[in-house]
Write a protein that holds these residues in place. Structure first.
Motif, short mmCIF file in Angstrom:
data_model
loop_
_atom_site.label_atom_id
_atom_site.label_comp_id
_atom_site.label_asym_id
_atom_site.label_seq_id
_atom_site.Cartn_x
_atom_site.Cartn_y
_atom_site.Cartn_z
N LYS A 51 -12.40 -49.67 2.03
CA LYS A 51 -13.53 -50.28 1.33
C LYS A 51 -14.36 -51.18 2.25
N ASN A 52 -13.69 -51.76 3.24
CA ASN A 52 -14.34 -52.74 4.10
C ASN A 52 -14.96 -52.17 5.37
N TYR A 53 -14.63 -50.92 5.70
CA TYR A 53 -15.12 -50.32 6.93
C TYR A 53 -15.64 -48.92 6.67
N LYS A 54 -16.59 -48.52 7.48
CA LYS A 54 -17.04 -47.14 7.46
C LYS A 54 -15.93 -46.29 8.08
N PRO A 55 -15.76 -45.06 7.64
CA PRO A 55 -14.68 -44.21 8.19
C PRO A 55 -14.68 -44.12 9.71
N ASP A 56 -15.87 -44.09 10.32
CA ASP A 56 -15.94 -43.98 11.78
C ASP A 56 -15.47 -45.25 12.50
N ASP A 57 -15.41 -46.37 11.77
CA ASP A 57 -15.00 -47.63 12.37
C ASP A 57 -13.50 -47.89 12.27
N ILE A 58 -12.78 -47.02 11.60
CA ILE A 58 -11.33 -47.16 11.43
C ILE A 58 -10.63 -46.25 12.42
N PRO A 59 -9.78 -46.81 13.28
CA PRO A 59 -9.03 -45.95 14.20
C PRO A 59 -8.14 -44.97 13.43
N ALA A 60 -7.86 -43.85 14.00
CA ALA A 60 -6.98 -42.86 13.37
C ALA A 60 -5.58 -43.45 13.20
N PRO A 61 -4.96 -43.27 12.02
CA PRO A 61 -3.63 -43.83 11.78
C PRO A 61 -2.57 -43.41 12.80
#
Length: 126
Positions: A51-61
């Motif tokens: 909710k807090n980040y765009k998908p591109d800003d989240i590192p891959a799990p």
């Protein structure tokens, strides 16, 4: 050792689950470093990463930066009061004891997610 407080304890057959509130970031970091993938996913949900980040800003799990990213988010969320000095961080640690062996298996910055995780262990839904 910094102050700690037991918030929840429940016994189910040979398993005891506890939630401890701690103000020790080093202990919380140690617990965080040992949680499994399911616990990490629960933590990411509790921190509302998507909710807090765009998908591109989240590192891959499964990528090399994800753990550091999640720890930074957890640390930020655990800060009690930004105006306070020295800074005070609080964490909720879920510990499971089976056959007399205790293992810290989850850490969160908030009580509701730690309680939900603990109760899922007791009910066997985790």
């Amino acid at each position: 050792m910094p102050q700690q407080e037991l918030f929840f304890t429940q016994q189910a057959e040979d398993r005891r689950v506890e939630v401890l509130k701690t103000y020790d970031p080093s202990y919380a970091r140690e617990v965080f470093g040992n949680i499994d993938g399911a616990a990490m996913k629960s933590l990411a949900t509790a921190l509302e990463i998507e909710k807090n980040y765009k998908p591109d800003d989240i590192p891959a799990p499964d990528g090399p930066d994800y753990e550091d990213f999640l720890w930074e988010e957890l640390s930020e969320a655990s800060l009690e009061d930004v105006r306070q000095y020295p800074r005070l961080y609080s964490f909720f640690v879920v510990t499971e004891t089976k056959a007399g062996k205790a293992k810290d298996i989850y850490v969160s910055a908030d009580w509701p997610s730690a309680e939900a995780f603990a109760k899922s262990l007791v009910s066997g839904s985790h």
